[in-house]
Design an enzyme around this catalytic site. Structure first.
Site, PDB file in Angstrom:
ATOM      1  N   ARG A 125     -10.316 -11.455   2.062  1.00 50.42           N
ATOM      2  CA  ARG A 125     -11.195 -12.496   1.524  1.00 50.42           C
ATOM      3  C   ARG A 125     -10.519 -13.871   1.568  1.00 50.42           C
ATOM      4  NH1 ARG A 125     -11.583  -9.232  -4.034  1.00 50.42           N
ATOM      5  NH2 ARG A 125     -11.229  -7.563  -2.522  1.00 50.42           N
ATOM      6  N   ASP A 157      -2.837  -7.533  -1.623  1.00 47.12           N
ATOM      7  CA  ASP A 157      -3.571  -6.620  -0.743  1.00 47.12           C
ATOM      8  C   ASP A 157      -5.048  -7.009  -0.616  1.00 47.12           C
ATOM      9  OD1 ASP A 157      -3.916  -4.517   0.971  1.00 47.12           O
ATOM     10  OD2 ASP A 157      -3.926  -2.965  -0.594  1.00 47.12           O
ATOM     11  N   LYS A 175       0.839  -1.197   0.000  1.00 49.16           N
ATOM     12  CA  LYS A 175       0.000   0.000   0.000  1.00 49.16           C
ATOM     13  C   LYS A 175       0.876   1.250   0.000  1.00 49.16           C
ATOM     14  CE  LYS A 175      -3.892  -1.784   2.761  1.00 49.16           C
ATOM     15  NZ  LYS A 175      -4.970  -1.620   1.781  1.00 49.16           N
TER      16      LYS A 175
HETATM   17  N1  BES Z   1      -8.023  -3.741   4.426  1.00 49.53           N
HETATM   18  C1  BES Z   1      -8.198  -3.328   3.084  1.00 49.53           C
HETATM   19  C2  BES Z   1      -9.500  -2.547   2.867  1.00 49.53           C
HETATM   20  C3  BES Z   1      -9.595  -1.209   3.549  1.00 49.53           C
HETATM   21  C4  BES Z   1      -9.268  -0.041   2.867  1.00 49.53           C
HETATM   22  C5  BES Z   1     -10.059  -1.112   4.839  1.00 49.53           C
HETATM   23  C6  BES Z   1      -9.365   1.179   3.500  1.00 49.53           C
HETATM   24  C7  BES Z   1     -10.170   0.110   5.475  1.00 49.53           C
HETATM   25  C8  BES Z   1      -9.816   1.254   4.810  1.00 49.53           C
HETATM   26  C9  BES Z   1      -8.220  -4.533   2.151  1.00 49.53           C
HETATM   27  O1  BES Z   1      -7.443  -5.613   2.560  1.00 49.53           O
HETATM   28  C10 BES Z   1      -7.692  -4.065   0.838  1.00 49.53           C
HETATM   29  O2  BES Z   1      -6.571  -3.682   0.792  1.00 49.53           O
HETATM   30  N2  BES Z   1      -8.530  -4.114  -0.187  1.00 49.53           N
HETATM   31  C11 BES Z   1      -8.169  -3.694  -1.499  1.00 49.53           C
HETATM   32  C12 BES Z   1      -8.680  -4.715  -2.467  1.00 49.53           C
HETATM   33  C13 BES Z   1      -8.181  -4.505  -3.879  1.00 49.53           C
HETATM   34  C14 BES Z   1      -6.711  -4.811  -3.962  1.00 49.53           C
HETATM   35  C15 BES Z   1      -8.978  -5.416  -4.796  1.00 49.53           C
HETATM   36  C16 BES Z   1      -8.779  -2.322  -1.756  1.00 49.53           C
HETATM   37  O3  BES Z   1      -9.930  -2.104  -1.355  1.00 49.53           O
HETATM   38  O4  BES Z   1      -8.107  -1.485  -2.308  1.00 49.53           O
HETATM   39 ZN    ZN Z   2      -7.141  -5.796   4.628  1.00 51.85          ZN
HETATM   40 ZN    ZN Z   3      -5.406  -5.438   1.939  1.00 47.56          ZN
END
Ligand code: BES
Ligand code: ZN
Ligand code: ZN
Length: 487
Positions: A340, A336, A266
């Site tokens: 899931r 990331d 990230k």
């Molecule tokens: N933990 C994150 C989602 C998240 C984002 C929670 C902001 C709280 C605040 C999750 O694991 C993630 O990174 N999701 C990605 C998925 C994508 C790579 C398909 C996302 O939402 O960007």
């Molecule tokens: Zn996450």
């Molecule tokens: Zn993530």
């Protein structure tokens, strides 16, 4: 806190601070109106006024809280009033104020007392474990409140207030877990918290460590956790047991104790709040505590998949194919999208309880923040009757949910060429394809997925009873749902 109930008039009871909820359309007693110029205070929602009655009534200070029209009041109106009350008491350093709402509304007495107490206790919540040099004003804590009401309402006030205390304690517990830094709240520590919770409440707690996860084939949790020195865990918390006529409900939480994104790392400004990626797990913890304290006549199983998502030489890679606990294979295209993957194992495990419902909570997608902001949790469901019950619990608890569709087209978007599923479905409908991925692991069991990424953690408090950081979302929602199905 100390919550007491007393009958009689709050205006005749001596106190350093009497809080009085006021409806626009219900005239105040003459002793109070004589202290006011009527144009100055109408009782509209959000309008508050501090008065020094100079002996006109028994309390030394009177704090009027506007609550809007009595016919439009909701539990949430009382919850917000409770938060305003405790914050005023805190400011004035009054340890034990009195409180009452003048006149009746459409909200039943027990429900209104519950909501007021929730607001009162949560409005006082602070996470200052790591602060030094606090001033005396900051260190001051409100110890409790005495609720005044008519004698015939005393029982309802008492039972509602007791429920409010249980809920507020559950929420505060969840907030503490989420607010704790990632180096403290590791998967092993989260498991310790569950063991402590079991010792406190009598919940039956089981923890699988890495060796047990390996032996049993929790391929999803292991893959996500393999890049971190903090080894993963799977946590089981059980209230009651499966008996004839008693429904079994499984609650599943995402316990990602820190989400760096892994090798698909990230950007820094998206990582700084990622200790909160175990807020789904925290909601399950807080709810299990409340369920145990209320001794609900249900079989409730809390399941938490916990890992830390880190890059490193042992980390899982984009392109890897994982064999999940279910046997289904997952092509990793973005490390990331890890929530899931760990949830796949937790959800599949839930099936062994033959539950009437599987309800899962996770900070799963950034996309849900874009869709709903901080004002509703995203809901996806495979069973409409279950979704409707959760929606209703959302309205009552003030933790609103908003449903998104789960049409077959979305399930197509996560099919992989080389494995059974791929872990990302592209940017369009990002929250829904994540939900569709999860649904592949619950079999035919009624399933609701709650994406709390927008509601679990707040840079700015969205509601008066929230504080900056963790909200503890999910505890009030789930406990309300579980109470409703046990009536
Ligand atoms: N933990 C994150 C989602 C998240 C984002 C929670 C902001 C709280 C605040 C999750 O694991 C993630 O990174 N999701 C990605 C998925 C994508 C790579 C398909 C996302 O939402 O960007
Ligand atoms: Zn996450
Ligand atoms: Zn993530």
């Amino acid at each position: 806190m100390n919550i007491n109930v007393q009958s009689g008039s709050i205006l005749q009871a001596p106190s350093d601070l009497a809080v009085l909820g006021v409806f626009e359309d219900i005239a105040l007693p003459a002793e109070v109106t004589s202290l006011l110029l009527p144009e100055d205070f109408t009782g509209s929602a959000g309008q508050n006024l501090l008065l020094y009655p100079q002996g006109a009534v028994a309390p030394r200070r009177l704090f009027l809280i506007g609550m809007g029209k009595s016919g439009e009041a909701k539990a949430e109106t009382y919850r917000r009033a409770g938060a305003a009350a405790v914050q005023q008491a805190q400011t004035l350093k009054v340890a034990a104020p009195t409180a009452a709402v003048h006149g009746d509304s459409t909200v039943p007495v027990a429900e209104s007392a519950q909501a007021f107490v929730e607001g009162f206790e949560l409005g006082a919540y602070r996470f200052w474990r790591y602060r030094t040099g606090l001033t005396d004003a900051q260190k001051f804590t409100v110890e409790g409140v005495t609720l005044f009401g008519r004698a015939e309402n005393a029982g309802a006030l008492r039972s509602g207030a007791a429920l409010g205390e249980v809920l507020a304690r559950g929420v505060a517990f969840a907030r503490d877990l989420v607010n704790s830094p990632g180096y403290v709240m590791t998967p092993a520590q989260l498991a310790n918290e569950a063991v402590d919770l079991g010792a406190r409440t009598g919940l039956k707690v089981t923890v699988f460590d890495k060796a047990q996860l390996t032996q049993q084939g929790f391929g999803g949790i292991l893959a996500v956790g393999q890049g971190s020195a903090n080894e993963p865990r799977f946590i089981i918390m059980e209230h009651g047991q499966a008996t004839e006529g008693k429904p079994t409900i499984c609650l599943v939480g995402k316990g990602l104790t820190f989400d760096s994104g892994g090798l698909s790392i990230k950007p820094a400004d998206a990582m700084d709040t990622m200790k909160s990626d175990m807020a789904g797990a925290a909601a399950v913890f807080g709810t299990m505590q409340a369920v145990a304290e209320l001794n609900l006549p249900l079989h409730v199983v809390g399941l938490v998949s916990s890992a830390e998502n880190m890059p490193g030489s042992a980390a899982y890679r984009p392109g890897d194919v994982i064999k999940s606990l279910s046997g289904k294979t997952i092509e990793v295209l973005n490390t990331d999208a890890e929530g899931r993957i760990i949830l796949a194992d937790g959800l599949f495990y839930a099936q062994r309880y033959n539950p009437s419902a599987i309800i899962e909570l996770s900070t799963l997608t950034g996309a849900i923040i874009i869709a709903l902001g901080a004002h509703a949790t995203g809901m996806m469901a495979t069973n409409q009757a279950l979704a409707d019950k959760i929606s209703h619990a959302g309205e009552v608890s003030g933790e609103r949910v908003w449903q998104l569709p789960m049409w077959d087209e979305y399930h197509q978007m996560i099919k992989s060429d080389i494995a059974d599923l791929k872990n990302i479905g592209g940017r369009p409908a990002g929250s829904i394809t994540a939900g569709a991925f999860l649904a592949a692991f619950v079999g035919d069991y009624p399933f609701v997925h709650l994406d709390i990424a927008g509601t679990a953690y707040a840079a700015q408090a969205a509601r008066p009873y929230d504080s900056i950081g963790a909200t503890g979302v999910g505890v009030r929602l789930l406990t309300e749902y579980l109470q409703e199905i046990s009536r």
